[in-house]
Each structure stands twice: as structure tokens, then as C-alpha cells.
Design an enzyme around this catalytic site. Structure first.
Site, PDB file in Angstrom:
ATOM      1  N   ASP A 175       0.787  -1.227   0.000  1.00  0.00           N
ATOM      2  CA  ASP A 175       0.000   0.000   0.000  1.00  0.00           C
ATOM      3  C   ASP A 175       0.825   1.285   0.000  1.00  0.00           C
ATOM      4  O   ASP A 175       0.343   2.337   0.439  1.00  0.00           O
ATOM      5  CB  ASP A 175      -0.950   0.005   1.196  1.00  0.00           C
ATOM      6  CG  ASP A 175      -2.095  -0.967   1.009  1.00  0.00           C
ATOM      7  OD1 ASP A 175      -2.600  -1.064  -0.128  1.00  0.00           O
ATOM      8  OD2 ASP A 175      -2.477  -1.636   1.983  1.00  0.00           O
ATOM      9  N   ASP A 221      -6.157  -4.943  -5.886  1.00  0.00           N
ATOM     10  CA  ASP A 221      -5.846  -3.603  -5.379  1.00  0.00           C
ATOM     11  C   ASP A 221      -4.395  -3.204  -5.602  1.00  0.00           C
ATOM     12  O   ASP A 221      -4.085  -1.997  -5.599  1.00  0.00           O
ATOM     13  CB  ASP A 221      -6.123  -3.532  -3.874  1.00  0.00           C
ATOM     14  CG  ASP A 221      -7.570  -3.743  -3.521  1.00  0.00           C
ATOM     15  OD1 ASP A 221      -8.247  -4.492  -4.244  1.00  0.00           O
ATOM     16  OD2 ASP A 221      -8.020  -3.189  -2.513  1.00  0.00           O
TER      17      ASP A 221
END
Length: 206
Positions: free
Chosen positions: A103, A163
Site C-alpha cells: 500500500d 488492489d
């Protein structure tokens, strides 16, 4: 039964857009006392996102709001708060505080790349490049993907998710910024792996 209106809705006006943005900016302003020196929790508690340390994957969203508020309003209070956040993000990546996951784009694009692009914040640039370095460390040459989470080399944690694609812009930026093609090359390889393995014939994803 109510008749369905045949009148086409009118497009939103520039004045309406500005009014909506003004409201959003004031909401950000109301949050400055709580969050100038803190991150927001990833989820709400009694309808409030409490202040926490900068160690969650969602921490980049708040400084992103600060930079957007600064862009719209030109108010230096938002710039100053956002640059305080940049120092927190630099500290986090230098000390590898909860950064061993995919992330990095969520964290460092809205906070530190924005700081570099908008006000030339050198610490923002440095932090974002370090975040890109951390992200490519998770590249798995055999599977040709960036591992999402978990310990590298552990079979049951050897995976990516859809993602991961949202973090690739950090790598493209790093290649443009540094002139080093390695970031872009890894991003392209990961994207190709995702297209080959995660997209169904109807264009939905696994």
C-alpha cells in the site's frame, strides 16, 4: 403512480461545483485541530475517526484532503498541516514502520508526491522515492508480481490482489522522477500478470 419526468437533468454549474468544494474545504478545516499532528483511524468509532499514530494503510488519505483543500483555497494553513504530515511519512518510511506491504501508493502518492508537485517539498520527494524502493522489494520474480502482504518466501502468503494495481502509479512516478526504468518495468510486469490471471472474460475481476 408518479409519472417519470421527461425533463433531462441540468448539468451542474461552475457555481454549484465551487459551493460544494467550499463546503468540503470547511469540513477539512474543522478537522485541523484533531489531525494536524495525527493520522485518522482506518474506521470510525461512534461515528468519528479518532486520531492515531501514522502506522495504518489508510493514513495517506487525510494529507491528500489537506493538499486538495490547499489547491482549492490557497490557504496556507492547509499547506502547513500537510507538510507536518510529510515529516511523519518521511519518518515512517525511513524507519520502516508498518511498511512491509503493497500500500505504498495509497500512503505516499496523496501525501508526499502531492507535496513535491504542489510546493516543491524535497522531503516529500525523498519519502516517496523511498516508498517506491520499498514497494519493488516485494516483487516476486518467479510469479512476476508484487506480493500484497505477508512474509516474503512463505508459500501461504505468496499472493497479490487486484488492489495492488492502485499502487503502481507510485512506481511510474518514481521512474519519471529519477530516470531509473526499474520502477516502471516492475509496474508493467505486475500489470501484465494481473491482466493474464485476474480478469475474467466479462471484464470483472477475481
Amino acid at each position: 403512480m408518479n409519472a417519470v419526468s421527461s425533463v433531462a437533468p441540468q448539468p451542474i454549474t461552475d457555481e454549484e461545483v465551487k459551493a460544494a468544494l467550499d463546503i468540503a474545504v470547511e469540513q477539512v478545516r474543522r478537522n485541523l485541530p484533531e489531525f494536524t499532528h495525527a493520522a485518522q483511524n482506518h474506521s470510525s468509532i461512534k461515528n468519528f475517526y479518532p486520531p492515531v499514530a501514522n502506522d495504518q494503510w489508510t493514513a495517506g488519505f487525510w494529507p491528500g484532503e489537506l493538499w486538495l483543500a490547499f489547491e482549492h483555497s490557497g490557504d496556507a494553513a492547509f499547506r502547513d498541516a500537510a507538510q507536518i504530515q510529510v515529516q511523519s511519512f518521511l519518518h515512517r518510511i525511513v524507519n520502516r514502520i508498518e511498511t512491509d506491504h503493497h500500500d505504498m501508493g495509497f500512503l505516499y502518492s496523496p501525501s508526499c508526491i502531492a507535496a513535491w508537485k504542489l510546493v516543491g517539498d524535497e522531503d516529500g520527494r525523498r519519502a516517496a522515492i523511498l516508498a517506491a524502493d520499498q514497494l519493488i522489494e516485494r516483487f516476486q520474480p518467479i510469479g512476476q508480481f508484487i506480493q500484497a502482504w505477508g512474509r516474503k518466501g512463505v508459500a501461504e502468503e505468496y499472493r497479490y490482489i487486484i488492489d495492488c494495481l492502485l499502487n503502481l502509479p507510485l512506481l511510474y512516478w518514481a521512474s519519471r522522477e529519477t530516470g531509473d526504468p526499474k520502477y516502471r518495468e516492475i509496474a508493467l510486469i505486475h500489470a501484465r500478470t494481473t491482466l493474464a490471471n485476474s480478469v475474467r472474460p466479462d471484464d470483472s475481476t477475481y
